[in-house]
Design an enzyme around this catalytic site. Structure first.
Site, PDB file in Angstrom:
ATOM      1  N   ASP A 472       0.829  -1.183  -0.069  1.00 17.29           N
ATOM      2  CA  ASP A 472       0.228  -0.009   0.013  1.00 17.29           C
ATOM      3  C   ASP A 472       1.003   0.862   0.184  1.00 17.29           C
ATOM      4  OD1 ASP A 472      -2.434   1.620   0.148  1.00 17.29           O
ATOM      5  OD2 ASP A 472      -2.767   0.720   1.916  1.00 17.29           O
ATOM      6  N   ASP A 542     -10.471   1.849  -3.888  1.00 18.12           N
ATOM      7  CA  ASP A 542     -11.168   2.821  -2.484  1.00 18.12           C
ATOM      8  C   ASP A 542     -12.884   1.770  -2.521  1.00 18.12           C
ATOM      9  OD1 ASP A 542      -8.924   1.153  -0.625  1.00 18.12           O
ATOM     10  OD2 ASP A 542      -8.915   3.367   0.141  1.00 18.12           O
TER      11      ASP A 542
END
Ligand code: DGJ
Length: 722
Positions: A472, A542
């Site tokens: 990430d 997301d």
């Protein structure tokens, strides 16, 4: 097909499937563009040059008739009378900025040499055109790589100091591509967190249209992609030139229209806050630009990007390998989990077909929220007594492999790492650093910082049975400064950040060849070809709401293959949009890429479990279409109430059509016109228990008969009947 040089007229012919790229060395010794488009013969193309008469324009040296204004340069110089944007800006040792790069020779290689420290497409017959300024001995090597089976030319430039003095570069782009008309529409992919890669059109204009980032990341705001398309271009017809940079730091792509109805596209490393020092004998390699030409619309352009990325960019170890079907705990628990909870989640999905359990953020240091512990890559024992091993054993007992989340480039102020090495964080000594998501970033331009990251991440990987890593990256670079460079070289920071990133990727990703790494950046904020080189799949956004995802996945498909777009089914109401779409709709959209479930499966009812089991079974049957097929975008959700993707196997024997309707309407009569089938083949459509010719399916169309609700999908399969 390949690369040919005609020594008589000094024409270079670069030929790949369906495409010719032609330029010549003109009388002055400059590389002059002549043609880029559909495949043509190896003719003398001198007639493509326009002779500029008159005194209003600056004439080329010793040329009464030819003006800079009219010539189409392969590389544009400053200070010569070419008043368009230059491809490079050099500060000469003498103080002037003039450069005239003359042809001094060329090489044709059967295999492209690798770029040092940066990802690029592999292989490909390559022309290196050597150019040098006769006075300053500043030089540039222009690289052109052709891929015979793809309508693709890859380009980059290596800038070289062949003198005995020092140069600095204020600009060092990777390519210049002349355009012979200026009425193109420019397609770019813009967005923000949760809404990445939305299609945006701008008109080409007299003057400059540019897209860029200054964030040291390729960004959710603007992807490093631009396409120049003719005004009449559609999915299936018309001209489209697409350009994608294999680069993950601050970039720029510029399109300039000029008053004579022509233009240039150029780009590469962003020259904003950029300066590069070249000592005698040194060189600067620039990122590769992938240039696709299509005369059959955006669809063919996209399929060419998908093919070349699958065949020449994405790690061959994973590109055609079945991807993990994951359960990821992030939206199910966020930071609020412990060993017991994770074990319950693993048990809850046993037998459903999910093969990988991914433990997301919050397993390390003392991390209970996003305020601490980044950089402390050791297990949070109080939260996970028995360490990762207890969780991994339970995951294995439930028939799954184990995946783990890292954010290697980051450091929290509240961390052991920061307390020991505050200087590891990017920042200017004596100034407060900017925080974003309550974290700082590590200075990847420093080799000691990179070693720390590689050693600590690799230690966790070596000590545990890990089959999958989610990498990430949740903020952008600010406070650009490094202790590793002297004051006068600080403007090298942004590019050196990229080189540092690629170095740690080489050592962590390629150092663990059996582990599949998924890229992520607070959603899809670093979805670029350089990251695809390391991460065969990237978390697309997301925003997991099926309705929003139709647009995000549609926009992403403009240059990225569906096999690279990681998509999960999440809970409803959706955590980002609060919208509720039914489970089948969520799965049908999420099953258009490497997939998984991102929710708390301990909340599944028996009915949910049966549904998930059936969904995964169906997904597995279509897996090869996700990995390697031709994508036809049949309905555009940016322009209509519908979305439809058609995935067709390369041999056209199998296909899957996923249709989606946003809003229900009583007076709807909707036909969908599938594409990409063989018109002369017969196909069985199991969902309709019907056999039809490919031509009938495509030209007469199908009515999907959606259920009378909002946000619904219908899926059809096409199986060739011999
Ligand atoms: C942002 C990612 O996009 C999410 O999937 C999740 O991993 C969080 N970061 C964790 O902090």
């Amino acid at each position: 097909m390949g690369i040919y040089f005609n020594a008589e007229n000094k024409h270079f012919y670069l030929e790949s499937k369906d495409v010719s790229y032609i330029f010549r060395i003109n009388r002055i010794g400059f590389a002059e563009h002549l043609y880029f488009g559909r495949r043509i013969g190896r003719e003398n193309m001198e007639y493509m040059q326009s002779i500029g008469a008159g005194s209003t324009y600056t004439q080329m040296p010793n040329e009464r008739n030819q003006c800079y204004h009219y010539y189409n340069p392969e590389i544009c110089f400053y200070g010569t009378g070419d008043f368009r944007e230059p491809t490079l800006m050099v500060n000469n040792p003498a103080g002037d900025r003039l450069v005239r790069l003359h042809y001094i020779g060329h090489e044709i290689l059967t295999e492209k040499p690798k770029i040092t420290g940066m990802p690029s497409l592999s292989g490909g017959r390559t022309l290196i055109l050597h150019l040098e300024d006769e006075i300053s001995h500043f030089a540039a090597d222009l690289y052109y790589t052709v891929y015979e089976e793809y309508p693709v030319i890859a380009r980059r430039i290596v800038y070289k100091n062949n003198s005995t003095d020092n140069f600095t570069l204020d600009r060092a782009y990777s390519f210049n591509l002349p355009l012979i008309r200026s009425d193109y529409k420019l397609l770019s992919l813009q967005g923000s967190w949760g809404f990445e890669r939305a299609i945006q059109y701008t008109d080409m204009q007299k003057g400059v249209v540019s897209i860029d980032t200054k964030r040291c990341t390729s960004s959710a705001t603007l992807n490093p992609f631009i396409a120049a398309v003719s005004p009449d271009t559609t999915e299936e017809s018309g001209k489209a030139i697409g350009i994608n940079l294999i680069y993950s730091s601050s970039y720029i792509l510029k399109v300039e229209g000029s008053s004579d109805g022509k233009g240039n596209i150029m780009g590469g490393i962003n020259d904003f806050d950029f300066e590069w020092h070249l000592s005698p004998g040194e060189q600067l390699e620039t990122p590769e630009a992938v240039i696709v030409y299509s005369n059959e619309g955006l669809g063919k352009m996209s399929r060419a990007f998908h093919d070349i990325y699958r065949d020449k960019l994405i790690n061959p170890r994973f590109v055609n390998k079945d991807r993990p079907i994951v359960i990821n705990n992030w939206e199910g628990t966020y930071f609020n989990f412990n060993t017991q909870k994770l074990i319950e989640m693993a048990k809850a999905v046993n037998g459903l077909g999910i093969d990988t359990f991914v433990l997301d953020d919050g397993w390390f240091g003392h991390r209970d929220d996003d305020s601490s512990s980044l950089g402390d890559w050791f297990v949070y024992e109080e939260k996970l007594p028995g360490g990762l091993k207890t969780v991994i054993d339970a995951v294995h007992e439930n028939g799954m492999r184990f995946g783990l989340w890292f954010e290697p480039e980051m450091i929290s102020e509240n961390s052991e790492l920061f307390r020991a090495h505050p200087d590891y964080a990017i920042g200017v000594p004596g100034r407060d650093r900017c925080k974003s998501r309550r974290q700082y970033m590590l200075d990847l331009t420093r080799s000691d910082v990179r070693d720390y990251i590689v050693n600590t991440v690799n230690k966790v990987i070596c000590e545990n049975e890990i089959d999958y890593v989610k990498w990430d990256y949740n903020r952008n670079v600010t406070d650009n400064y490094t202790l590793s460079l002297p004051k006068k070289r600080q403007k090298e920071f942004a590019h050196r950040y990229a080189l540092g990133l690629y170095d740690i990727c080489e050592r962590i990703v390629n150092g663990n060849p059996d582990i599949i790494f998924e890229g992520c950046a607070g959603g899809g904020a670093r979805f670029d070809p350089a990251m695809l080189y390391y991460f065969p799949q990237i978390w697309t956004s997301d925003d997991t709401d099926a309705e929003e995802r139709t647009k995000i996945q549609y926009g992403s498909s403009i240059c990225y293959p569906v096999s690279s777009m990681s998509c999960h089914v999440s809970a409803v109401p959706n955590h980002q949009t609060r919208r509720s779409c039914d489970m089948q709709t969520r799965a049908d959209i999420a099953h258009l890429g490497p997939t998984g479930y991102e929710l708390d499966p301990t909340l599944f009812t028996d009915e949910d479990k049966e549904l998930v089991k059936a969904q995964i079974k169906a997904y597995k049957e279509d897996r090869e279409l996700i990995l390697d097929s031709d994508l036809y975008r049949v309905e555009n959700p940016f322009e209509s109430n519908y979305f439809a993707f058609m995935l067709v196997s390369k041999d056209k024997s199998k296909a899957k059509l996923t249709c989606y309707r946003r809003m229900n309407s009583k007076d709807e009569i909707k036909f969908i016109y599938p594409r990409g089938l063989d018109p002369d083949k017969k196909y069985y459509i199991p969902e309709r228990n019907q056999t039809l010719m490919g031509s009938t399916i495509m030209y007469a169309g199908l009515q999907p008969y959606f259920s009378p609700r909002d946000f619904v999908t219908r899926v059809f399969h096409f199986e060739e009947i011999k």
